[in-house]
Motif scaffolding. Structure first.
Motif, PDB file in Angstrom:
ATOM      1  N   LYS A 138       0.836  -1.207   0.000  1.00  0.00           N
ATOM      2  CA  LYS A 138       0.000   0.000   0.000  1.00  0.00           C
ATOM      3  C   LYS A 138       0.867   1.253   0.000  1.00  0.00           C
ATOM      4  O   LYS A 138       0.596   2.221  -0.735  1.00  0.00           O
ATOM      5  CB  LYS A 138      -0.910  -0.016   1.226  1.00  0.00           C
ATOM      6  N   ALA A 139       1.909   1.257   0.808  1.00  0.00           N
ATOM      7  CA  ALA A 139       2.811   2.415   0.866  1.00  0.00           C
ATOM      8  C   ALA A 139       3.500   2.630  -0.475  1.00  0.00           C
ATOM      9  O   ALA A 139       3.650   3.777  -0.927  1.00  0.00           O
ATOM     10  CB  ALA A 139       3.835   2.227   1.981  1.00  0.00           C
ATOM     11  N   ASP A 140       3.928   1.560  -1.113  1.00  0.00           N
ATOM     12  CA  ASP A 140       4.554   1.681  -2.430  1.00  0.00           C
ATOM     13  C   ASP A 140       3.591   2.285  -3.446  1.00  0.00           C
ATOM     14  O   ASP A 140       3.971   3.146  -4.259  1.00  0.00           O
ATOM     15  CB  ASP A 140       5.008   0.300  -2.921  1.00  0.00           C
ATOM     16  N   ALA A 141       2.337   1.838  -3.413  1.00  0.00           N
ATOM     17  CA  ALA A 141       1.338   2.345  -4.362  1.00  0.00           C
ATOM     18  C   ALA A 141       1.080   3.827  -4.129  1.00  0.00           C
ATOM     19  O   ALA A 141       0.969   4.610  -5.086  1.00  0.00           O
ATOM     20  CB  ALA A 141       0.042   1.548  -4.221  1.00  0.00           C
ATOM     21  N   LEU A 142       0.992   4.229  -2.867  1.00  0.00           N
ATOM     22  CA  LEU A 142       0.778   5.646  -2.553  1.00  0.00           C
ATOM     23  C   LEU A 142       1.997   6.478  -2.949  1.00  0.00           C
ATOM     24  O   LEU A 142       1.857   7.613  -3.424  1.00  0.00           O
ATOM     25  CB  LEU A 142       0.476   5.814  -1.061  1.00  0.00           C
ATOM     26  N   ALA A 143       3.174   5.918  -2.747  1.00  0.00           N
ATOM     27  CA  ALA A 143       4.396   6.640  -3.123  1.00  0.00           C
ATOM     28  C   ALA A 143       4.429   6.895  -4.627  1.00  0.00           C
ATOM     29  O   ALA A 143       4.807   7.982  -5.090  1.00  0.00           O
ATOM     30  CB  ALA A 143       5.627   5.849  -2.692  1.00  0.00           C
ATOM     31  N   ALA A 144       4.032   5.903  -5.387  1.00  0.00           N
ATOM     32  CA  ALA A 144       4.045   6.042  -6.844  1.00  0.00           C
ATOM     33  C   ALA A 144       3.023   7.062  -7.329  1.00  0.00           C
ATOM     34  O   ALA A 144       3.197   7.678  -8.384  1.00  0.00           O
ATOM     35  CB  ALA A 144       3.769   4.687  -7.486  1.00  0.00           C
ATOM     36  N   ALA A 145       1.971   7.259  -6.524  1.00  0.00           N
ATOM     37  CA  ALA A 145       0.879   8.142  -6.950  1.00  0.00           C
ATOM     38  C   ALA A 145       1.029   9.571  -6.452  1.00  0.00           C
ATOM     39  O   ALA A 145       0.306  10.456  -6.920  1.00  0.00           O
ATOM     40  CB  ALA A 145      -0.455   7.569  -6.467  1.00  0.00           C
ATOM     41  N   THR A 146       1.940   9.832  -5.525  1.00  0.00           N
ATOM     42  CA  THR A 146       2.029  11.180  -4.953  1.00  0.00           C
ATOM     43  C   THR A 146       2.977  12.070  -5.759  1.00  0.00           C
ATOM     44  O   THR A 146       3.983  11.612  -6.305  1.00  0.00           O
ATOM     45  CB  THR A 146       2.492  11.130  -3.479  1.00  0.00           C
ATOM     46  N   ALA A 147       2.617  13.352  -5.802  1.00  0.00           N
ATOM     47  CA  ALA A 147       3.476  14.328  -6.493  1.00  0.00           C
ATOM     48  C   ALA A 147       4.419  15.028  -5.525  1.00  0.00           C
ATOM     49  O   ALA A 147       5.296  15.791  -5.946  1.00  0.00           O
ATOM     50  CB  ALA A 147       2.604  15.359  -7.207  1.00  0.00           C
ATOM     51  N   ASP A 148       4.248  14.765  -4.224  1.00  0.00           N
ATOM     52  CA  ASP A 148       5.062  15.414  -3.195  1.00  0.00           C
ATOM     53  C   ASP A 148       6.335  14.582  -2.977  1.00  0.00           C
ATOM     54  O   ASP A 148       6.261  13.471  -2.453  1.00  0.00           O
ATOM     55  CB  ASP A 148       4.255  15.524  -1.902  1.00  0.00           C
ATOM     56  N   PRO A 149       7.495  15.090  -3.349  1.00  0.00           N
ATOM     57  CA  PRO A 149       8.723  14.282  -3.239  1.00  0.00           C
ATOM     58  C   PRO A 149       9.079  13.897  -1.809  1.00  0.00           C
ATOM     59  O   PRO A 149       9.582  12.790  -1.571  1.00  0.00           O
ATOM     60  CB  PRO A 149       9.797  15.184  -3.867  1.00  0.00           C
ATOM     61  N   SER A 150       8.833  14.788  -0.846  1.00  0.00           N
ATOM     62  CA  SER A 150       9.163  14.459   0.544  1.00  0.00           C
ATOM     63  C   SER A 150       8.246  13.364   1.071  1.00  0.00           C
ATOM     64  O   SER A 150       8.681  12.451   1.780  1.00  0.00           O
ATOM     65  CB  SER A 150       9.073  15.704   1.438  1.00  0.00           C
ATOM     66  N   ARG A 151       6.937  13.436   0.699  1.00  0.00           N
ATOM     67  CA  ARG A 151       6.019  12.388   1.139  1.00  0.00           C
ATOM     68  C   ARG A 151       6.343  11.076   0.441  1.00  0.00           C
ATOM     69  O   ARG A 151       6.207   9.993   1.032  1.00  0.00           O
ATOM     70  CB  ARG A 151       4.569  12.803   0.859  1.00  0.00           C
ATOM     71  N   ARG A 152       6.788  11.157  -0.812  1.00  0.00           N
ATOM     72  CA  ARG A 152       7.169   9.939  -1.523  1.00  0.00           C
ATOM     73  C   ARG A 152       8.303   9.216  -0.793  1.00  0.00           C
ATOM     74  O   ARG A 152       8.263   7.998  -0.618  1.00  0.00           O
ATOM     75  CB  ARG A 152       7.584  10.258  -2.956  1.00  0.00           C
ATOM     76  N   LEU A 153       9.285   9.966  -0.352  1.00  0.00           N
ATOM     77  CA  LEU A 153      10.398   9.358   0.389  1.00  0.00           C
ATOM     78  C   LEU A 153       9.918   8.716   1.685  1.00  0.00           C
ATOM     79  O   LEU A 153      10.374   7.636   2.065  1.00  0.00           O
ATOM     80  CB  LEU A 153      11.468  10.414   0.677  1.00  0.00           C
ATOM     81  N   GLU A 154       8.999   9.403   2.380  1.00  0.00           N
ATOM     82  CA  GLU A 154       8.457   8.842   3.615  1.00  0.00           C
ATOM     83  C   GLU A 154       7.734   7.526   3.347  1.00  0.00           C
ATOM     84  O   GLU A 154       7.911   6.542   4.083  1.00  0.00           O
ATOM     85  CB  GLU A 154       7.489   9.833   4.272  1.00  0.00           C
ATOM     86  N   LEU A 155       6.915   7.495   2.311  1.00  0.00           N
ATOM     87  CA  LEU A 155       6.156   6.287   1.988  1.00  0.00           C
ATOM     88  C   LEU A 155       7.075   5.152   1.547  1.00  0.00           C
ATOM     89  O   LEU A 155       6.836   3.979   1.883  1.00  0.00           O
ATOM     90  CB  LEU A 155       5.123   6.598   0.908  1.00  0.00           C
ATOM     91  N   GLU A 156       8.125   5.480   0.838  1.00  0.00           N
ATOM     92  CA  GLU A 156       9.076   4.445   0.433  1.00  0.00           C
ATOM     93  C   GLU A 156       9.799   3.876   1.648  1.00  0.00           C
ATOM     94  O   GLU A 156      10.056   2.659   1.716  1.00  0.00           O
ATOM     95  CB  GLU A 156      10.077   5.028  -0.566  1.00  0.00           C
ATOM     96  N   GLU A 157      10.111   4.746   2.599  1.00  0.00           N
ATOM     97  CA  GLU A 157      10.741   4.268   3.829  1.00  0.00           C
ATOM     98  C   GLU A 157       9.767   3.403   4.624  1.00  0.00           C
ATOM     99  O   GLU A 157      10.149   2.364   5.186  1.00  0.00           O
ATOM    100  CB  GLU A 157      11.206   5.449   4.685  1.00  0.00           C
ATOM    101  N   ILE A 158       8.499   3.808   4.694  1.00  0.00           N
ATOM    102  CA  ILE A 158       7.476   3.005   5.372  1.00  0.00           C
ATOM    103  C   ILE A 158       7.399   1.618   4.745  1.00  0.00           C
ATOM    104  O   ILE A 158       7.345   0.595   5.448  1.00  0.00           O
ATOM    105  CB  ILE A 158       6.106   3.720   5.307  1.00  0.00           C
ATOM    106  N   ALA A 159       7.391   1.556   3.430  1.00  0.00           N
ATOM    107  CA  ALA A 159       7.325   0.267   2.733  1.00  0.00           C
ATOM    108  C   ALA A 159       8.523  -0.607   3.084  1.00  0.00           C
ATOM    109  O   ALA A 159       8.387  -1.815   3.351  1.00  0.00           O
ATOM    110  CB  ALA A 159       7.266   0.498   1.226  1.00  0.00           C
ATOM    111  N   SER A 160       9.705  -0.009   3.110  1.00  0.00           N
ATOM    112  CA  SER A 160      10.917  -0.765   3.451  1.00  0.00           C
ATOM    113  C   SER A 160      10.848  -1.308   4.871  1.00  0.00           C
ATOM    114  O   SER A 160      11.195  -2.467   5.123  1.00  0.00           O
ATOM    115  CB  SER A 160      12.140   0.138   3.277  1.00  0.00           C
ATOM    116  N   VAL A 161      10.377  -0.481   5.798  1.00  0.00           N
ATOM    117  CA  VAL A 161      10.267  -0.901   7.204  1.00  0.00           C
ATOM    118  C   VAL A 161       9.266  -2.040   7.339  1.00  0.00           C
ATOM    119  O   VAL A 161       9.507  -3.037   8.043  1.00  0.00           O
ATOM    120  CB  VAL A 161       9.873   0.295   8.087  1.00  0.00           C
ATOM    121  N   CYS A 162       8.109  -1.913   6.664  1.00  0.00           N
ATOM    122  CA  CYS A 162       7.057  -2.926   6.798  1.00  0.00           C
ATOM    123  C   CYS A 162       7.462  -4.269   6.203  1.00  0.00           C
ATOM    124  O   CYS A 162       6.918  -5.310   6.592  1.00  0.00           O
ATOM    125  CB  CYS A 162       5.760  -2.434   6.153  1.00  0.00           C
ATOM    126  N   ARG A 163       8.388  -4.249   5.276  1.00  0.00           N
ATOM    127  CA  ARG A 163       8.869  -5.521   4.722  1.00  0.00           C
ATOM    128  C   ARG A 163       9.833  -6.218   5.683  1.00  0.00           C
ATOM    129  O   ARG A 163      10.037  -7.430   5.592  1.00  0.00           O
ATOM    130  CB  ARG A 163       9.548  -5.285   3.367  1.00  0.00           C
TER     131      ARG A 163
END
Length: 788
Positions: A221-246
């Motif tokens: 879910k975090a990866d999908a949201l990261a791919a869909a957001t235009a905010d670069p700082s939020r994208r980094l946060e979501l990518e980090e969330i995805a990495s942590v959850c894995r």
């Protein structure tokens, strides 16, 4: 000031009315329909895995910690396997409840009535429990407020402290899975003794797979949201969330960010497994500090980033709602889930345990002002003065946090319960004020015993003046020719109520073990995996007996003091005069009532009445501990407090100390509201005379101070000295409401201006505006001390 992120999440938390999500109930039910005939523990494990596989992963805007029990910002879930009848009866009026209201959609109600509840009819914990009660027990035990163990047959037990130090952070759920696979391979289906163990280990594999899958679904879910957001700082946060959850909770965490997400995923699994109160976080500063220190030193984390993550956790803990019946809500008012988190104290070797996380937890509590977690601190003679000073500064904020505990007495309580010295030093709080240890299996808030009702029945021959029924023993006042005989009658009535509570709890224990095993929570408590035995069947390393909480200690002591003085010492009245006055709720007996009100009251450092409180509490402990539970452990006593003293008072007629019928009693070992007229020191000296160390279920004292007392550093120093002096007398717990009655009355009249005003109700804090008018009035009526 909090960060803009935290401010926005808190705004959503404050402004959102809790809503009922039925997704967990729907998925859980569908799974059970598919597993008919299989062993109960496997069915529950598979249902949990099904929930983890199918529930919608929700990530709200701006979140750094992810995981939700439902689709709403503040979700409550229904667990029909425990109880569905109260939901069916009450859900049409959820939104109008005076205490703990919820919203629920028409579609959800229809699904519950038409699709979910029909399956569980005749199968729930509630129905099974009630079917096994005899008529005499049920008359006193079921929804009466006289003896109450409603939370043990209408809902799950909870009351578990996950073992992060030795289990979760060392193995991860992948480790639990692998350990169960290895254990299972050594067992044989030809050995009848090993068949139950085989089902336990199979269930352990299944629930481990479930929570790992849920975390990976959040990563997707975090990866999908990261791919869909235009905010670069939020994208980094979501990518980090995805990495942590894995990585977590499948694997042991390696960083602070992974560790705190692992804590929340573990907590989320506990909630989804049984939706219960007192799912405690234990000694958070002890197991989180190594990650903090390592990341700070490596330049991977700043103090400010760690603080924001802790504040995110505080909000997550506060957003989920323990959905309960209207009756239960009277005893646990304020959407409270009693997730206790403890900081400070000593290490296992006896040295001071305070660290930087201890201070960050105090700071986060002050900044976000959420009602969860229930923050507790442990104070010992060698604790750093600056830590106690920081505790006093948090007290000054007026939120009711933290609950302050005598470190040594907490250890003594657990030593008496049978723990080793090292384990007893390593205690944390459970729920409200119960000293607990992460390797313990225990029902810590198992039943409430109404001691004021025992006093009423002593004078009425066991007849309730509220409902006219025979609720107590049919005793005769004529048998009391002196004070000792009258006191013995009271103790007989109290012993009878205790026995009713014991019968109810033994029945509940058996039913829980039979139909609602706890495969997920069994992974989190040491001993279960080693024994191959579920928590509900005694799998924990330490199995302690359930705790029975006494309500109305001060009221009973004051009543005995009034009877002794006016009847047996002054001989100004007879027992029959009191019986007649109480029958009429003092109407027409004002002279007698005024005489009773002038009699000595507990809470003013008067040995003559304080000794009665000690005698009652000692009797209560001795009577309870003569009984053993289904595992052979002695039952335990407590004088702690939730909001139980309000509904307990509503079912008791007038009592001899001058109290009117239906009015609140008192909580814990606190004085009755408004009767402690000398000073906080006098009230605390009275409370300290109780033998706290024998009541391993905890003791509680509430004190209300005027904010002017703590405006200066001198005031803070005075408070610190007062706490140390109180603990030197052997007392266990103290907590403070630092707020003026004027503010509370203003909040009653203009709740929209006080949405985040926290108050100490009893053993917990919650938003004042989320309490019923009766509960609010009870807090306002407490004595506000203007001097120390």
């Amino acid at each position: 000031m909090t960060t803009p992120r935290i401010a926005e999440i808190k705004k959503q938390y404050i402004e959102t009315t809790p809503s009922i999500s039925i997704e967990r109930a729907r998925i859980f039910t569908d799974s059970h329909k598919e597993t008919e005939g299989e062993s109960v523990i496997l069915r529950r494990a598979k249902a949990f895995r099904a929930v983890c596989n199918a529930i919608e992963p929700v990530i709200f805007e701006g979140e750094l910690l992810v995981g939700s029990i439902g689709e709403f910002r503040r979700s409550g879930i229904i667990c029909p396997e425990y109880s569905w009848q109260w939901v069916e009866q009450e859900m049409d009026t959820f939104a109008e409840r005076t205490q703990d209201a919820y919203t629920i959609s028409p579609e959800a109600k229809k699904s519950l009535r038409d699709e979910i509840f029909p399956y569980w009819k005749g199968k729930s914990l509630e129905e099974t429990f009630l079917a096994r009660l005899d008529e005499d027990t049920a008359r006193v035990l079921v929804d009466t407020g006289i003896v109450d163990n409603d939370s043990k047959w209408r809902s799950a037990v909870g009351e578990v402290t996950a073992d992060y130090q030795d289990l979760v952070f060392q193995k991860g759920f992948g480790g639990f899975r692998d350990e169960a696979i290895a254990a299972l391979s050594k067992l044989s289906p030809t050995d009848t003794d090993e068949l139950e163990q085989m089902d336990f280990y199979r269930s352990a594999i299944i629930v481990s797979e479930g929570i790992i899958t849920l975390a990976n679904r959040y990563a997707e879910k975090a990866d999908a949201l990261a791919a869909a957001t235009a905010d670069p700082s939020r994208r980094l946060e979501l990518e980090e969330i995805a990495s942590v959850c894995r990585r977590v909770p499948e694997n042991p965490p390696q960083t602070f960010k992974e560790a705190i997400q692992c804590v929340w995923f573990t907590q989320l699994g506990s909630i989804l497994s049984e939706n219960s109160l007192a799912l405690n976080l234990g000694r958070f500063d002890q197991y989180m500090y190594p990650f903090y220190e390592k990341d700070i030193n490596a330049g991977l984390l700043t103090r400010e980033e760690a603080l924001e993550r802790i504040e995110c956790l505080w909000l997550k803990l506060s957003e989920w709602v323990w959905a309960i019946s209207s009756n239960t809500a009277q005893f646990f008012a304020g959407y409270n889930s009693f997730q206790n988190l403890t900081v400070g104290g000593r290490k296992r070797d006896g040295s001071d345990a305070t660290n930087e996380i201890s201070y960050l937890c105090l700071e986060a509590t002050e900044r976000v002002k959420t009602h969860q977690p229930g923050l507790s601190v442990r104070i010992h003679p060698n604790c750093p003065p600056e830590f106690l000073q920081a505790v006093c500064k948090l007290v000054r904020c007026g939120t009711g946090f933290p609950a302050i505990h005598n470190d040594r007495v907490g250890s003594e309580m657990l030593l008496a319960a049978g723990l080793s010295p090292e384990d007893a030093r390593d205690w944390s709080n459970c729920g409200c004020v119960v000293p607990h240890f992460r390797k313990v299996g225990e029902w810590t808030s198992a039943a409430n015993i109404n001691l004021a009702a025992a006093m009423e029945y002593t004078l009425s021959g066991g007849i309730s003046r509220i409902n006219g029924k025979q609720m107590g023993l049919a005793t005769n006042l004529a048998d009391s020719t002196n004070f000792e005989e009258f006191k013995s009658l009271f103790f007989r009535q109290a012993a009878h109520l205790i026995k009713i509570g014991i019968i109810g709890l033994l029945t509940a224990q058996k039913v829980h073990a039979e139909i609602v095993p706890r495969p997920y929570l069994s992974l989190l408590v040491d001993g279960c995996m080693e024994k191959g035995r579920d928590l509900s069947r005694g799998g924990a390393k330490y199995c302690l007996g359930p705790v029975l909480t006494g309500i109305g200690l001060a009221d009973s002591a004051n009543a005995l003091a009034a009877i002794r003085k006016l009847v047996f010492e002054d001989q100004a009245y007879q027992l029959q005069d009191f019986a007649a006055a109480l029958e009429q709720d003092w109407d027409g007996f004002e002279e007698l009532r005024q005489a009773a009100l002038q009699c000595p009251k507990y809470g003013n450092d008067l040995d003559e009445v304080d000794a009665l409180a000690t005698e009652i509490s000692d009797f209560y402990h001795k009577e309870i501990t003569q009984y053993t539970d289904i595992f052979g452990a002695k039952f335990n006593s407590a004088f702690m407090g939730i909001s139980n003293y309000i509904p307990a008072g509503s079912v008791v007629g007038a009592t001899p100390e001058g109290r009117k019928a239906g009015t609140p009693l008192t909580e814990g070992v606190s004085p009755h509201a408004g009767t402690d007229i000398i000073s906080p020191t006098a009230a605390m000296r009275s409370a300290a005379k109780i033998n706290h160390d024998i009541h391993s279920g905890g003791t509680l004292v509430n004190v209300k101070l005027s904010p002017t007392l703590l405006e200066t550093n001198r005031g803070l120093n005075n408070l610190a000295s007062l706490i140390r002096a109180y603990f030197s007398l052997g007392a266990f717990h103290i907590q403070f409401n630092v707020i003026s009655p004027e503010i509370l009355r203003s909040a009653q009249e203009h709740p929209e201006n006080y949405r985040d005003l926290l108050v100490r109700v009893a053993g917990y804090s919650t938003q004042f505006v989320n309490l019923s008018r009766k509960a609010q009035d009870a807090i306002i009526e407490r004595t506000t001390y203007e001097s120390m």
